[in-house]
Design a protein around this motif. Structure first.
Motif, short mmCIF file in Angstrom:
data_model
loop_
_atom_site.label_atom_id
_atom_site.label_comp_id
_atom_site.label_asym_id
_atom_site.label_seq_id
_atom_site.Cartn_x
_atom_site.Cartn_y
_atom_site.Cartn_z
N TYR A 5 0.84 -1.17 0.00
CA TYR A 5 0.00 0.00 0.00
C TYR A 5 0.89 1.23 0.00
O TYR A 5 1.05 1.89 0.98
CB TYR A 5 -0.92 -0.03 1.20
N ARG A 287 -13.03 0.99 -0.47
CA ARG A 287 -11.60 1.19 -0.74
C ARG A 287 -10.83 -0.09 -0.46
O ARG A 287 -11.26 -0.94 0.32
CB ARG A 287 -11.04 2.31 0.14
N MET A 288 -9.68 -0.18 -1.10
CA MET A 288 -8.76 -1.28 -0.76
C MET A 288 -8.01 -0.92 0.51
O MET A 288 -7.53 0.20 0.65
CB MET A 288 -7.76 -1.50 -1.90
N THR A 315 -0.61 3.66 3.74
CA THR A 315 -1.79 4.13 3.03
C THR A 315 -2.21 5.46 3.64
O THR A 315 -2.67 5.51 4.77
CB THR A 315 -2.94 3.11 3.17
N MET A 482 -8.26 -6.11 -3.44
CA MET A 482 -9.12 -5.64 -4.53
C MET A 482 -10.32 -6.56 -4.72
O MET A 482 -11.45 -6.10 -4.92
CB MET A 482 -8.30 -5.54 -5.81
N ARG A 557 -15.90 5.34 -6.76
CA ARG A 557 -14.84 4.71 -6.00
C ARG A 557 -14.25 3.53 -6.76
O ARG A 557 -13.04 3.29 -6.73
CB ARG A 557 -15.37 4.25 -4.64
N GLU A 561 -10.36 3.20 -7.54
CA GLU A 561 -9.64 2.05 -6.97
C GLU A 561 -9.11 1.13 -8.06
O GLU A 561 -8.05 0.52 -7.91
CB GLU A 561 -10.57 1.27 -6.04
N ARG A 564 -6.01 2.73 -9.19
CA ARG A 564 -4.99 2.52 -8.17
C ARG A 564 -4.46 1.08 -8.22
O ARG A 564 -3.26 0.85 -8.07
CB ARG A 564 -5.60 2.82 -6.81
N TYR A 565 -5.36 0.14 -8.42
CA TYR A 565 -4.95 -1.27 -8.50
C TYR A 565 -4.03 -1.51 -9.69
O TYR A 565 -3.04 -2.24 -9.59
CB TYR A 565 -6.21 -2.14 -8.60
#
Length: 613
Positions: A5, A287-288, A315, A482, A557, A561, A564-565
């Motif tokens: 993270y 969120r992750m 994070t 995820m 979201r 996400e 982000r992943y």
């Protein structure tokens, strides 16, 4: 990946401005006396020069991003710079001159191969080395000319939160960067013009989105992964097992949790970690976030809890959470902290319209339509990384087994010290000839060479197990995070409820129209039925607005996400680069060991008559 993270918060404010002074007030980690240790110390002129350059680069204040840019001129490794920034930054949005001087002092210590910590600064405050910042003048000079300051590596961007801005293309990114670079506190008129231009640009993008002209543009988060690469390897938490507490039958294990960034040590139980994990799921359902290791397998529990805790502090939006700060800093029992804290346990609230920024809503919706396809990709990633981890662990075990067998073989080559002659009898048949002595010496050298090869194989296996496999496990943990987040989104999806309420609302409206005589002239309905239908329509309308808002939050979201992943895939380069480097290094050392063994084997006597001469 339980613990990769390292990406900055897509929704958090730059430089931690959301929490502001509140976060600094909550964090009790670093005592005021340690932060004021340089107040009465005569510092070299480079401190004042660097601070002046940083102020000009930051428009009158030194933010975390400006500090990162300043420390880039020290040519220190990125993970060391990250450690210094964590120790110096209090999370107040901007750094005081006192904090800036502490950062430079830690930089000077790191350049002299000393520990870059506040404790080291306090210990060496009377004999601090001078920090070397080659080219620091460029930091202020480039800002004065209206351009962004360039670090030697060129890795840092405008903001320390690369998710705040959305790039539309190289031209737009350059324009926005230049606009940010030209703003200053002394020229409010230019700032207003820049803000107005940004609003016009946003309105134009919304018009283009409404007209369906978004196909020619690519909307992706502007993420500077290289600038934050130091966070990937940074472990901020260390956990060790403390003494057991409880009675004879019911005992529990305590863990001493030490954090470098908060400079604190607290005692926690496994139930405390489990509680904070459940809190994160309830507080940030879309969120992750890290996954806590299972309670079984006590031998690996400390390692799993360390990865879990370090991932939380890597994070940013979790690191700023008030309860997370209490978890890592409050020395009281955590159950007591939860009871008396009156902490907010509701899910975080967001405004999709504000967070959407310039991203077209149509793209967000199109991404969510392909939810099932992305879920399949994540599931395949999970299987792929699980297979890779299993393979690396098998290779590590094989390397360990080969090392053990090589050591056994090496032990058989060791020649025992035997007497050179017998006390009684003829000495002719008991004295070792030169060839025999040369053979014994060569076998002992071969024993050492095989022993070196054994150690290299074991070392290689340990590296694969503790570095490569663990590093890849972080990626695997992110994939699992995820997947779990997508499972929660699938369960919380509001589309079916929205469709059901819309159909019910349409039916009520039609009935209301019939009763009120809207479709049949002269028809009049019961007043109570009309009022009941009107009430149902209002309730359905309010419920529909609420569900549509929640659905927009879920879709937005998921869009962020997912971006982000995807960014975590770039860390595969570092992972495989490390594997290949370790392979080359160990195979080079093993090759040298075997070459030495070959040279020794060539020198062994080969004439049989030499042994009886």
């Amino acid at each position: 990946m339980s613990d990769l993270y390292d990406i900055l918060d897509p929704w958090g404010p730059s430089n931690g401005s959301t929490t502001g002074g509140a976060t600094a007030a909550i964090v009790p980690g670093i005592e005021e006396s340690s932060r004021r240790c340089l107040d009465n110390v005569a510092l070299p002129p480079v401190y004042a020069a660097a601070h002046a350059a940083a102020l000009r680069a930051g428009d009158g204040r030194v933010t975390r991003d400006v500090l990162l840019q300043t420390l880039e001129f020290s040519n220190l490794p990125r993970h060391v710079i990250g450690q210094i920034v964590l120790a110096a930054d209090t999370g107040a949005g901007s750094l005081t001159k006192q904090d800036f001087n502490l950062a430079l002092a830690m930089t000077a210590l790191a350049q002299k191969n000393m520990s870059p910590s506040l404790e080291s600064v306090m210990f060496h405050k009377d004999d601090l080395p001078e920090p070397v910042l080659d080219g620091i003048e460029e930091l202020a000079g480039s800002r004065a000319n209206g351009s962004q300051p360039q670090s030697p590596t060129g890795a840092l961007e405008v903001s320390d939160d690369p998710w705040l801005n959305t790039a539309k293309g190289p031209g737009d990114l350059a324009a926005s960067t230049a606009a940010l670079g030209s703003m200053s506190l002394a020229d409010n008129r230019n700032a207003d013009e820049s803000k107005e231009a940004h609003q016009q640009q946003k309105q134009q993008q919304q018009r283009n989105s409404a007209d369906g002209n978004t196909s020619a543009q690519t909307f992706v988060p502007n993420i500077n992964m290289e600038a934050m690469q130091w966070q990937l390897d940074m472990e901020d938490v260390s956990i060790r097992e403390a003494a057991e507490k409880g009675g004879i039958v019911f005992k529990h294990t305590n863990y001493e949790v030490s954090t470098r960034s908060f400079s604190s040590m607290v005692v926690r139980r496994y139930n405390d970690f489990f509680w904070i994990s459940n809190y994160l799921i309830k507080r940030y359902p879309y969120r992750m976030h890290p996954n806590i290791p299972p309670k079984g397998f006590p031998d690996n529990r400390i390692k799993g809890l360390t990865r879990f805790s370090s991932a939380i502090l890597r994070t940013p939006f979790l690191r700023r959470d008030a309860l997370v700060i209490q978890f890592f800093t409050n020395t009281d029992e955590f159950s007591h902290v939860v009871k008396v804290g009156n902490l907010d346990m509701d899910a975080e609230e967001i405004e999709p319209e504000e967070e959407l920024d310039s991203t077209p809503w149509a793209e967000v919706q199109q991404t969510y339509v392909a939810f099932d396809d992305f879920y399949g990709l994540v599931a395949r990633d999970e299987e792929k990384y699980r297979t890779q981890i299993t393979s690396l662990e098998k290779i590590a075990r094989y390397k360990q087994a080969i090392g053990d067998e090589l050591y056994t073989y090496s032990d058989t080559l060791r020649v025992a010290n035997a007497p050179r002659e017998c006390i009684s009898g003829s000495l002719k048949y008991y004295m070792q000839p030169p060839a025999k002595r040369a053979l014994d010496s060569g076998l002992n050298e071969l024993c050492m060479s095989f022993g070196d090869a054994s150690l290299l194989e074991k070392s290689h296996g340990e590296v694969l197990k503790t570095i490569s496999a663990e590093y890849l496990r972080r990626l695997y943990d992110v994939v699992v995070s995820m997947k779990l987040m997508m499972d929660r989104m699938r369960q919380m999806d509001k589309q079916r409820d929205i469709q059901r309420i819309r159909e019910r609302s349409d039916t009520s409206r039609k009935q209301l129209a019939l009763l009120s005589g809207g479709d049949a002239p002269g028809a009049s309905g019961d007043r109570s039925s009309i009022e009941r239908l009107e009430r149902l329509v209002r309730e359905d309308t309010a419920e529909l607005e609420r569900l549509e808002h929640e659905q927009r939050c879920i879709e937005l979201r998921f869009y962020h996400e997912l971006a982000r992943y995807r960014c975590y895939e770039c860390f595969l380069q570092t992972h495989y680069h490390g594997i290949v480097e370790e392979q080359i290094k160990h195979h080079t050392l093993a090759l040298n060991a075997w070459r030495q063994a070959l040279a020794t084997a060539d020198e062994l006597p080969s004439n049989p008559l030499d042994f009886i001469s």
